[in-house]
Design a protein around this motif. Sequence first.
Motif, PDB file in Angstrom:
ATOM      1  N   VAL A   9     -37.916   3.172   9.866  1.00  0.00           N
ATOM      2  CA  VAL A   9     -36.990   2.132  10.283  1.00  0.00           C
ATOM      3  C   VAL A   9     -35.646   2.810  10.474  1.00  0.00           C
ATOM      4  CG1 VAL A   9     -35.910  -0.040   9.654  1.00  0.00           C
ATOM      5  CG2 VAL A   9     -38.246   0.439   8.927  1.00  0.00           C
ATOM      6  N   SER A  10     -35.180   2.834  11.695  1.00  0.00           N
ATOM      7  CA  SER A  10     -33.916   3.506  11.951  1.00  0.00           C
ATOM      8  C   SER A  10     -32.757   2.539  11.740  1.00  0.00           C
ATOM      9  CB  SER A  10     -33.883   4.072  13.369  1.00  0.00           C
ATOM     10  OG  SER A  10     -33.956   3.025  14.289  1.00  0.00           O
ATOM     11  N   HIS A  11     -31.573   3.082  11.650  1.00  0.00           N
ATOM     12  CA  HIS A  11     -30.361   2.294  11.431  1.00  0.00           C
ATOM     13  C   HIS A  11     -30.055   1.480  12.681  1.00  0.00           C
ATOM     14  CE1 HIS A  11     -26.538   1.286   9.700  1.00  0.00           C
ATOM     15  NE2 HIS A  11     -25.955   1.623  10.835  1.00  0.00           N
ATOM     16  N   THR A  12     -29.867   0.181  12.490  1.00  0.00           N
ATOM     17  CA  THR A  12     -29.503  -0.695  13.593  1.00  0.00           C
ATOM     18  C   THR A  12     -28.152  -1.314  13.274  1.00  0.00           C
ATOM     19  OG1 THR A  12     -30.660  -2.536  12.587  1.00  0.00           O
ATOM     20  CG2 THR A  12     -31.901  -1.220  14.162  1.00  0.00           C
ATOM     21  N   PRO A  13     -27.509  -1.947  14.241  1.00  0.00           N
ATOM     22  CA  PRO A  13     -26.191  -2.529  13.965  1.00  0.00           C
ATOM     23  C   PRO A  13     -26.185  -3.521  12.810  1.00  0.00           C
ATOM     24  CG  PRO A  13     -26.574  -2.452  16.321  1.00  0.00           C
ATOM     25  CD  PRO A  13     -27.853  -2.022  15.661  1.00  0.00           C
ATOM     26  N   LYS A  15     -27.769  -3.264  10.051  1.00  0.00           N
ATOM     27  CA  LYS A  15     -28.139  -2.541   8.829  1.00  0.00           C
ATOM     28  C   LYS A  15     -29.496  -2.991   8.298  1.00  0.00           C
ATOM     29  CE  LYS A  15     -23.446  -1.603   7.396  1.00  0.00           C
ATOM     30  NZ  LYS A  15     -22.487  -1.620   6.313  1.00  0.00           N
ATOM     31  N   VAL A  16     -30.453  -3.161   9.210  1.00  0.00           N
ATOM     32  CA  VAL A  16     -31.781  -3.629   8.837  1.00  0.00           C
ATOM     33  C   VAL A  16     -32.481  -2.610   7.939  1.00  0.00           C
ATOM     34  CG1 VAL A  16     -34.051  -4.252   9.741  1.00  0.00           C
ATOM     35  CG2 VAL A  16     -31.997  -5.050  10.881  1.00  0.00           C
ATOM     36  N   SER A  17     -32.329  -1.334   8.228  1.00  0.00           N
ATOM     37  CA  SER A  17     -33.030  -0.323   7.435  1.00  0.00           C
ATOM     38  C   SER A  17     -32.560  -0.334   5.986  1.00  0.00           C
ATOM     39  CB  SER A  17     -32.834   1.063   8.050  1.00  0.00           C
ATOM     40  OG  SER A  17     -31.467   1.430   8.015  1.00  0.00           O
ATOM     41  N   GLY A  18     -31.283  -0.475   5.764  1.00  0.00           N
ATOM     42  CA  GLY A  18     -30.773  -0.538   4.397  1.00  0.00           C
ATOM     43  C   GLY A  18     -31.249  -1.786   3.680  1.00  0.00           C
ATOM     44  N   ASP A  19     -31.311  -2.911   4.413  1.00  0.00           N
ATOM     45  CA  ASP A  19     -31.791  -4.157   3.813  1.00  0.00           C
ATOM     46  C   ASP A  19     -33.255  -4.039   3.426  1.00  0.00           C
ATOM     47  OD1 ASP A  19     -29.299  -5.204   4.174  1.00  0.00           O
ATOM     48  OD2 ASP A  19     -29.822  -6.341   5.979  1.00  0.00           O
ATOM     49  N   PHE A  20     -34.080  -3.466   4.310  1.00  0.00           N
ATOM     50  CA  PHE A  20     -35.490  -3.260   3.975  1.00  0.00           C
ATOM     51  C   PHE A  20     -35.627  -2.364   2.757  1.00  0.00           C
ATOM     52  CE2 PHE A  20     -36.945  -4.176   8.496  1.00  0.00           C
ATOM     53  CZ  PHE A  20     -37.528  -5.378   8.152  1.00  0.00           C
ATOM     54  N   ARG A 105     -31.215   6.431   7.761  1.00  0.00           N
ATOM     55  CA  ARG A 105     -32.574   6.013   8.058  1.00  0.00           C
ATOM     56  C   ARG A 105     -33.346   5.813   6.758  1.00  0.00           C
ATOM     57  NH1 ARG A 105     -31.561  11.104  10.166  1.00  0.00           N
ATOM     58  NH2 ARG A 105     -32.346  12.758   8.880  1.00  0.00           N
ATOM     59  N   VAL A 106     -34.371   4.993   6.841  1.00  0.00           N
ATOM     60  CA  VAL A 106     -35.232   4.715   5.709  1.00  0.00           C
ATOM     61  C   VAL A 106     -36.660   4.940   6.158  1.00  0.00           C
ATOM     62  CG1 VAL A 106     -36.041   2.939   4.109  1.00  0.00           C
ATOM     63  CG2 VAL A 106     -33.634   3.038   4.737  1.00  0.00           C
TER      64      VAL A 106
END
Length: 141
Positions: A9-13, A15-20, A105-106
């Motif tokens: 899961v790459s970084h999106t505006p 911050k979806v990757s951090g939330d996941f 990235r996550v």
Amino acid sequence: MNLVHTYLVSHTPGKVSGDFGRWITVGNCLHKTTVLADTTCLFTPLALPLDYSHYISLPTGMLSLACCTLYGIFWHFDPCCKYLVEYDTYRLSRLPLRTLTSSSRVVLVLKDDLHRKRRHNAIALAALVYYVKKIYELCAV
């Protein structure tokens, strides 16, 4: 590590990757806390005298019940609970992460959690039976 079962899961505006990553980490923390508290609740009476063991086993049983309830409500049926955040630098170095432009990235790894859930439920049930029995004994006196 099987690359078929690895999801990036790459970084999106947003911050979806951090939330996941945080959501999965909190769920795993609740799960591990439940298992450790259940184990402490069950084995404390074996290690300490019975007069003093309930001072440790009952609070850890209560902690386990709280964590197990939160995990059961929010994470048990969530598809995210089948994933773990990968932190192992050796495994991460084997992935083609260089192609991503973002530095944030996550890496999520799909894990089979059937045995983990069975073990979790068995330990939680045993601790719940002990906890209810101990509460009944203390209230009956």
